[in-house]
Scaffold this active site. Structure first.
Site, PDB file in Angstrom:
ATOM      1  NE  ARG A 127     -33.554  76.649  49.299  1.00 27.88           N
ATOM      2  CZ  ARG A 127     -32.987  77.796  49.664  1.00 27.88           C
ATOM      3  NH1 ARG A 127     -32.283  77.849  50.790  1.00 27.88           N
ATOM      4  NH2 ARG A 127     -33.103  78.875  48.919  1.00 27.88           N
ATOM      5  CE  LYS A 149     -52.092  63.145  50.212  1.00 26.22           C
ATOM      6  NZ  LYS A 149     -53.214  62.346  49.645  1.00 26.22           N
ATOM      7  CD  GLU A 191     -59.567  58.737  57.000  1.00 22.66           C
ATOM      8  OE1 GLU A 191     -59.139  57.795  56.310  1.00 22.66           O
ATOM      9  OE2 GLU A 191     -59.769  59.873  56.554  1.00 22.66           O
ATOM     10  CE  LYS A 232     -51.561  57.734  54.845  1.00 20.48           C
ATOM     11  NZ  LYS A 232     -52.264  58.931  55.356  1.00 20.48           N
ATOM     12  CD  GLU A 242     -52.909  60.887  46.324  1.00 18.55           C
ATOM     13  OE1 GLU A 242     -53.866  61.396  45.730  1.00 18.55           O
ATOM     14  OE2 GLU A 242     -52.617  61.146  47.502  1.00 18.55           O
ATOM     15  NE  ARG A 246     -49.947  58.655  50.212  1.00 13.19           N
ATOM     16  CZ  ARG A 246     -49.039  59.292  50.946  1.00 13.19           C
ATOM     17  NH1 ARG A 246     -47.771  59.268  50.609  1.00 13.19           N
ATOM     18  NH2 ARG A 246     -49.398  59.953  52.035  1.00 13.19           N
ATOM     19  CG  ASN A 250     -57.145  59.997  48.047  1.00 15.44           C
ATOM     20  OD1 ASN A 250     -56.829  60.510  49.111  1.00 15.44           O
ATOM     21  ND2 ASN A 250     -56.351  59.999  46.995  1.00 15.44           N
ATOM     22  CG  HIS A 253     -60.576  60.901  51.554  1.00 19.17           C
ATOM     23  ND1 HIS A 253     -60.814  59.612  51.998  1.00 19.17           N
ATOM     24  CD2 HIS A 253     -59.827  61.490  52.525  1.00 19.17           C
ATOM     25  CE1 HIS A 253     -60.236  59.440  53.176  1.00 19.17           C
ATOM     26  NE2 HIS A 253     -59.622  60.558  53.515  1.00 19.17           N
ATOM     27  CG  HIS A 257     -61.608  66.160  50.583  1.00 14.67           C
ATOM     28  ND1 HIS A 257     -60.428  65.900  49.934  1.00 14.67           N
ATOM     29  CD2 HIS A 257     -61.412  65.816  51.876  1.00 14.67           C
ATOM     30  CE1 HIS A 257     -59.545  65.428  50.806  1.00 14.67           C
ATOM     31  NE2 HIS A 257     -60.121  65.369  51.981  1.00 14.67           N
ATOM     32  CG  HIS A 272     -61.239  64.551  57.220  1.00 12.93           C
ATOM     33  ND1 HIS A 272     -61.336  64.843  55.871  1.00 12.93           N
ATOM     34  CD2 HIS A 272     -60.472  63.438  57.312  1.00 12.93           C
ATOM     35  CE1 HIS A 272     -60.647  63.947  55.182  1.00 12.93           C
ATOM     36  NE2 HIS A 272     -60.123  63.079  56.030  1.00 12.93           N
TER      37      HIS A 272
END
Length: 374
Positions: A127, A149, A191, A232, A242, A246, A250, A253, A257, A272
């Site tokens: 956990r 993330k 990036e 960031k 997000e 935030r 993206n 992206h 993506h 990527h």
């Protein structure tokens, strides 16, 4: 941001879960001391891939041993296709088999794939275990290693399964980037440039003038990485999960993506950062089409990214892309979509990105149809 003669430290402020990003040369050799100083008595599982292991695993294991840290390594295959359920199970079993406890750590030694996969495992085993990032690609150092993330890919899309799980420490060794293939360094640079395009126009201008020094290494490289990490860190501290600002991270992206999914995550065709580069140009061009920004801004972005050697057009991707309606399905499945409405990060100019949460699908379809061959 704090600075020593050869290192910079960026603090991610999240209350009791705050952590440092240490940036500079020789940090793999110092990893044992850095970790032991913060977490004395900790044991670790080191997760890496075959390519990174050949170059850096022995150095890290020696450093950990010197710091009095017991560590058990697991070497996986490289590539985006490692971000899947059976590899996640392998990592979890390795950590449990080593009898590591909740207070012990999973250490990710690698690029974004290893970091995302290892962080997900750290977030769910017992956990939630301690997690330490030792990113070995530029992309991971300025993006995926920071912010918590984590996740794996699904047949339905990229990064659709995962958890938010912040690291306890990030050690960004700039020396390792000297051995990075130039294609991977360029992909990470996309990036870096993104942070200037979001809300730091002066940084984008600095990159236009100094990108060759960033590629060469030294102080300019450390400055670029630290500036990206600080950008960031500021956003993550304000919007960890997000729900608002935030989402600006993206930029490029949603298009990117979709293109990655359209190439079946085949790194020979598109990695990527390359997808993000094309996506950022598309986002600026789409913004100009919607009369939100000047076409000159889109041309400036395209010119700079092309100058550093990145692909900037859909036509730059090797092989045929699927039909536009398939691309739209990938866009519709992207995690930036909310209740069916298409959400894009668009711009009013260089450094003026914003969240557009009700973009019309037919406009995007017509735009992509026009851009396919250009």
């Amino acid at each position: 941001m704090t600075q020593t003669p050869s290192h910079e430290t960026v603090r991610v402020n999240l209350g009791e879960r705050s952590y440092d990003i240490v940036i500079g040369p020789g940090l793999i050799a110092r990893a044992g001391a850095e970790i032991a100083a913060r977490k004395p008595g900790i044991r670790c599982a080191v997760i890496t891939d075959r390519n990174v292991a050949a170059a850096h695993l022995d150095s890290l294991m020696e450093s950990l041993a010197t710091g009095g840290i017991e560590a058990v390594p697991l070497v996986l295959e490289p590539g985006e296709k490692t971000k899947r359920f059976d590899e996640l199970v392998k990592v979890c079993d390795h950590v449990l088999g080593a009898r590591l406890e909740r207070g012990d750590a999973v250490v990710a030694l690698g690029g974004g794939v290893i970091g995302d996969l290892s962080g997900f495992a750290a977030g769910i085993v017992r956990r939630g275990m301690s997690f330490i990032q030792v990113p070995t690609s530029l992309l991971a150092q300025v993006d995926s290693s920071v912010g918590g993330k984590t996740g794996i890919n699904s047949s339905h899309g990229k990064n659709l399964i995962g958890v938010f799980h912040q690291p306890d420490l990030v050690l960004a060794d700039t020396d390792v980037l000297d051995t990075l293939p130039i294609r991977e360094f360029r992909a990470g640079y996309a990036e870096v440039a993104k942070y200037g395009l979001i809300d730091r126009p002066e940084f984008f201008g600095w990159l236009e003038q100094n990108w060759r020094d960033v590629f060469a290494g030294g102080a300019a490289r450390i400055r670029a990485i630290a500036t990206g990490c600080q950008a960031k860190a500021d956003v993550v501290a304000a919007d960890e999960r997000e729900k608002g600002a935030r989402a600006l991270l993206n930029l490029g992206h949603t298009f990117g993506h979709a293109l990655e999914a359209a190439t079946d995550y085949d790194g020979r065709r598109l990695v990527h950062g390359e997808g993000v580069a094309i996506g950022m140009v598309l986002a600026h061009e789409f913004s100009a089409r919607m009369n939100l920004a000047s076409p000159d801004d889109a041309a400036r972005v395209q010119r700079h990214l092309s100058e550093v050697g990145l692909p900037t057009r859909m036509a730059d991707i090797e092989g045929e892309l699927p039909a536009t309606d398939i691309l739209m399905k990938h866009i519709g499945q992207d995690k930036k979509v909310r209740r069916g409405a298409l959400t894009f990060i668009l711009t009013r100019g260089i450094g003026e990105a914003f969240v557009a949460d009700d973009v019309q699908a037919d406009e995007v379809f017509r735009f992509l149809e026009e851009k396919r061959g250009s």
